[in-house]
Design an enzyme around this catalytic site. Structure first.
Site, PDB file in Angstrom:
ATOM      1  N   HIS A 133       0.855  -1.200   0.000  1.00 41.38           N
ATOM      2  CA  HIS A 133       0.000   0.000   0.000  1.00 41.38           C
ATOM      3  C   HIS A 133       0.886   1.243   0.000  1.00 41.38           C
ATOM      4  O   HIS A 133       2.026   1.202   0.438  1.00 41.38           O
ATOM      5  CB  HIS A 133      -0.931  -0.014   1.210  1.00 41.38           C
ATOM      6  CG  HIS A 133      -2.134  -0.882   0.955  1.00 41.38           C
ATOM      7  ND1 HIS A 133      -3.413  -0.442   1.101  1.00 41.38           N
ATOM      8  CD2 HIS A 133      -2.214  -2.162   0.504  1.00 41.38           C
ATOM      9  CE1 HIS A 133      -4.247  -1.413   0.767  1.00 41.38           C
ATOM     10  NE2 HIS A 133      -3.548  -2.475   0.412  1.00 41.38           N
ATOM     11  N   GLU A 134       0.328   2.323  -0.525  1.00 41.68           N
ATOM     12  CA  GLU A 134       1.124   3.534  -0.788  1.00 41.68           C
ATOM     13  C   GLU A 134       2.414   3.124  -1.496  1.00 41.68           C
ATOM     14  O   GLU A 134       3.529   3.444  -1.057  1.00 41.68           O
ATOM     15  CB  GLU A 134       1.430   4.315   0.502  1.00 41.68           C
ATOM     16  CG  GLU A 134       0.205   4.854   1.188  1.00 41.68           C
ATOM     17  CD  GLU A 134      -0.519   3.793   2.002  1.00 41.68           C
ATOM     18  OE1 GLU A 134       0.159   2.992   2.657  1.00 41.68           O
ATOM     19  OE2 GLU A 134      -1.756   3.746   1.983  1.00 41.68           O
TER      20      GLU A 134
ATOM     21  N   GLU B 108      -1.739  -1.231  -3.810  1.00 47.36           N
ATOM     22  CA  GLU B 108      -2.846  -0.275  -3.806  1.00 47.36           C
ATOM     23  C   GLU B 108      -2.563   0.706  -4.943  1.00 47.36           C
ATOM     24  O   GLU B 108      -2.738   0.370  -6.111  1.00 47.36           O
ATOM     25  CB  GLU B 108      -2.922   0.384  -2.435  1.00 47.36           C
ATOM     26  CG  GLU B 108      -4.163   1.185  -2.181  1.00 47.36           C
ATOM     27  CD  GLU B 108      -4.089   1.918  -0.866  1.00 47.36           C
ATOM     28  OE1 GLU B 108      -5.123   2.044  -0.216  1.00 47.36           O
ATOM     29  OE2 GLU B 108      -3.002   2.408  -0.485  1.00 47.36           O
TER      30      GLU B 108
ATOM     31  N   GLU C 235     -10.969   1.966   1.336  1.00 50.16           N
ATOM     32  CA  GLU C 235     -10.832   2.686   2.610  1.00 50.16           C
ATOM     33  C   GLU C 235     -11.401   4.107   2.550  1.00 50.16           C
ATOM     34  O   GLU C 235     -11.919   4.605   3.535  1.00 50.16           O
ATOM     35  CB  GLU C 235      -9.368   2.716   3.041  1.00 50.16           C
ATOM     36  CG  GLU C 235      -8.473   3.454   2.055  1.00 50.16           C
ATOM     37  CD  GLU C 235      -6.987   3.382   2.431  1.00 50.16           C
ATOM     38  OE1 GLU C 235      -6.574   2.426   3.086  1.00 50.16           O
ATOM     39  OE2 GLU C 235      -6.243   4.313   2.043  1.00 50.16           O
TER      40      GLU C 235
HETATM   41  C1  NOJ Z   1      -3.192   2.791   4.426  1.00 52.10           C
HETATM   42  C2  NOJ Z   1      -3.550   1.484   3.794  1.00 52.10           C
HETATM   43  O1  NOJ Z   1      -4.004   1.682   2.486  1.00 52.10           O
HETATM   44  C3  NOJ Z   1      -4.603   0.829   4.647  1.00 52.10           C
HETATM   45  O2  NOJ Z   1      -5.031  -0.374   4.042  1.00 52.10           O
HETATM   46  C4  NOJ Z   1      -4.069   0.603   6.026  1.00 52.10           C
HETATM   47  O3  NOJ Z   1      -5.095   0.103   6.838  1.00 52.10           O
HETATM   48  C5  NOJ Z   1      -3.543   1.894   6.637  1.00 52.10           C
HETATM   49  N1  NOJ Z   1      -2.668   2.580   5.765  1.00 52.10           N
HETATM   50  C6  NOJ Z   1      -2.800   1.608   7.933  1.00 52.10           C
HETATM   51  O4  NOJ Z   1      -1.661   0.838   7.662  1.00 52.10           O
HETATM   52 CA    CA Z   2      -3.926   3.755   1.231  1.00 54.12          CA
END
Ligand code: NOJ
Ligand code: CA
Length: 667
Positions: free
Chosen positions: A438-439, A457, A463
């Site tokens: 992610h990120e 992601e 989210e």
């Molecule tokens: C961003 C992520 O995209 C998400 O899935 C995650 O829950 C949060 N950061 C915390 O790590």
């Molecule tokens: Ca994210």
């Protein structure tokens, strides 16, 4: 990995006398010409079906300590052709064809700089890359890339703005001529009706490329910098850029069905891949985003041993292969501050040994979680130990996260970030761990080389629906034509409690995100959530909701039956931002997913993708007759039919709705 190569390679060296080297795609529709002007500056142009598509556009890099842009004279031209079939351990399609014509042009300038420009022309687009050798320097500092994309005429485009920090931005549908800057993949439809997408492949040791309109009005490469302004730095004088890619298709879905990005990556670098397996998962995750649980170990802590076991039980009872637990480790109290996470230290109320033992007993895979908060040095210090620890516990999957700025003014998408993300992939591979990032840095098809780089992601995912105005109705219909052209996405579809009825008034709920105005919801119908499991391809596919919202829900049968490991896929019909229909085959079963934007829509889908002569039991998960995303999103129906490949399915979708169908051969 078994590779069936039936390639014929012919190489013809032609000497410098030819000043305008040319190459065409195997079907002859794409034609690229290279020119070098009097100053030794390099340009390319592309025709499609004999009409100009990319007008003469500049090529080259700029360095602070070498002349990389001008003074070039062509020394050698090599042409080649490849027609081969190769296989990957997982993916939308396990078997792919690489059919292209290539041209490699070697040049030199008065400073002795050697440049080899490689071009590959496929029927579905093209790629080109720079390979520079600068003699006599102990380092090379690239300060700009001159690559232009002078698209002829106007058209409609779909993209997110350029940012070197995040891809979690809203998509824009706008005339191509009005795009000032964009991240890639940027997709557009020309006035002549051709669909195209600009992106890059095999981003390995270079910053990401965004697009920015230059002073001449042309879209040009714009690279994420280091804090000192240098774009790419190398020890020694060698720089090999990623491929710059231009995909083309007559139909929008042709872009989705194109293997061009993977074809421009190197073959698998792993000795074995039997440990890299697609799977479905659930997790202790949505509760935190909804604000009823926390990542840190306070009285609302989500990742407790007891909660972990509840999720493991749910997964085991429903045949779901994996579970993720976020907030299991020390450091969450520093999130947003020092970001000093410890990747081998569980909180006291999370007994990792017991969780792993219990998961194993119940046949469920644990997905580890490494939120770094962007603190790369802190993560890199622990990297080897953290993955060795996962290996010792039998943890074969890790979700990573970079929610927070990188130290020292580094950008997530700069060369520093690219090197870091790659280092994690390589370290994880050594310990037989697969990744969900992610990120991330954007996908450029490196999963071909590193199949343990499974999903990421890199766009606004589910989210955002928990704590903001949410993703628009078109968003999930633009993603397949833009972000997902790059590779799989961990969007995490499948929220069934669309209006958060079960948690909105939960006394535990607290606002934790500034964008939360208390009125968040999912902007789709329930059937569209199910369809997204098929449409938004990820080899690690999550059912995002709290498991209690799935308990006893008849529509969850779709996910129970779903196979995250597919063999073959085809996007059947669709237009960016409007609608889509995708089919995937896993073994002898097929899954279809279709969805629409705010317009109610009926699609006619011939079932000619099914095997002829076989009768299938079709389970259709459709919008209810009275469903619409806004007022009645959870109305759905499940209809069973018997079908064959001679049948046509009429897919009726509500406003903001969708439909998902499983086809199982009758034995
Ligand atoms: C961003 C992520 O995209 C998400 O899935 C995650 O829950 C949060 N950061 C915390 O790590
Ligand atoms: Ca994210």
């Amino acid at each position: 990995m078994k590779q069936l190569i039936t390639s014929i390679l012919f190489v013809a060296a032609v000497l410098a006398s030819c000043s305008s080297p040319e190459v065409s795609s195997p079907d002859g529709r794409l034609h690229l010409k290279l020119t070098v002007d009097e100053a030794g500056s390099i340009f390319y142009q592309v025709d499609v079906d004999g009409s100009p598509f990319i007008a003469p556009s500049r090529l080259g890099l700029v360095a602070s300590n070498a002349e990389l842009a001008s003074g070039f004279v062509i020394e050698d031209i090599e042409h080649g052709a490849v027609d081969s079939v190769w296989h990957q351990p997982w993916g939308e399609n396990k078997e792919l064809t690489d059919r292209h014509n290539s041209m490699s042009v070697t040049m030199a300038n008065g400073e002795g700089v050697q440049l080899t420009l490689s071009f590959k022309l496929f029927d579905d687009g093209l790629g080109f890359r720079y390979d520079y050798d600068v003699p006599g320097v102990d380092s090379l500092f690239v300060t700009d890339e001159l690559t232009q994309f002078a698209i002829v005429g106007d058209g409609m485009s779909w993209s997110i703005p350029a940012s070197f920090e995040t891809y979690e931005l809203e998509y824009r549908e706008m005339p191509l001529s009005t795009v000032g800057d964009a991240n890639t993949p940027m997709t557009f439809k020309t006035e002549g009706g051709l669909y195209a997408s600009l992106h890059e492949a095999a981003l390995t040791d270079y910053p990401e490329m965004t697009l920015r309109r230059d002073s001449t009005g042309v879209l040009k490469a714009d690279l994420a910098p280091w804090p000192d302004g240098v774009k790419a730095r190398y020890a020694g004088g060698h720089c090999l850029s990623p491929w710059r890619t231009v995909q083309v298709a007559d139909e929008a879905v042709g872009l989705i069905n194109s293997p061009l990005i993977l074809n421009l990556n190197e073959p698998c670098a792993l000795a074995t891949t039997d440990w890299v397996r697609p799977m479905r998962y659930v997790g202790v995750w949505w509760g935190m985003h909804l604000g009823i649980e926390t990542w840190q170990d306070d009285e609302r802590h989500g990742a407790t041993t007891a909660n972990a076991k509840k999720y493991i039980d749910f997964a085991a009872d429903n045949g779901i292969e994996g579970v993720v637990f976020e907030g299991w480790n020390r450091g969450w109290e520093s999130w947003g501050g020092r970001q000093s996470f410890d990747f081998t230290a569980p909180y006291d109320d999370f007994d990792m040994g017991e969780v792993v033992r219990y998961a194993k007993e119940r046949g469920v895979q644990v997905i580890g979680h490494h939120e770094t908060g962007g603190n790369v040095p802190n993560y890199e210090r622990q990297l080897d130990r953290a993955y060795a620890w996962c290996d010792s516990l039998g943890i074969r999957y890790v979700k990573t996260g970079y929610a927070g700025g990188m130290p020292g003014g580094q950008f997530h998408h700069g060369q520093y970030g690219v090197r870091h993300y790659r280092r994690v992939v390589e370290t994880a591979a050594r310990y037989h761990v697969s990744l969900d990032v992610h990120e991330p840095i954007k996908d450029t098809g490196i999963r071909r080389t590193w199949p343990n780089m499974m999903t990421r992601e890199g766009a606004r995912g589910m989210e955002w629906n928990a704590w903001s105005k949410g993703n628009s109705l078109e968003h999930e219909l633009i993603l397949p034509f833009t972000r997902l052209l790059a590779g799989p996405m961990d969007y995490t579809p499948g929220t069934f409690d669309i209006l958060y009825e079960a948690t909105r008034n939960d006394p535990r709920r607290r606002k934790w995100n500034d964008l939360d105005e208390g009125n968040s919801r999912v902007n789709t119908t329930l059937a569209k959530q199910i369809a997204n499991w098929v449409i938004l391809y990820s080899p690690l596919q999550m059912a995002s909701d709290l498991v209690e919202n799935y308990e006893g829900h008849p529509a969850f049968q779709f996910f129970r039956d779903f196979d995250a490991d597919c063999d073959w896929s085809r996007a059947l019909q669709g237009e960016p931002g409007d609608y889509i229909a995708v089919v995937r085959r896993a073994g002898d079963r097929y899954d279809l997913g279709a969805s629409t934007n705010e317009e109610a829509r009926t699609l006619t889908v011939p079932l000619d993708f099914l095997v002829g002569g076989v009768t299938y039991d079709a389970a259709i998960y459709a919008d209810g007759d009275d469903a619409d995303w806004q007022h009645n999103p959870t109305s759905y129906k499940i209809v069973h039919r018997t079908v064959t490949s001679a049948d046509t399915l009429t897919v009726v979708m509500a406003e903001g709705g969708g439909q998902a169908v499983t086809f199982i051969p009758r034995k």
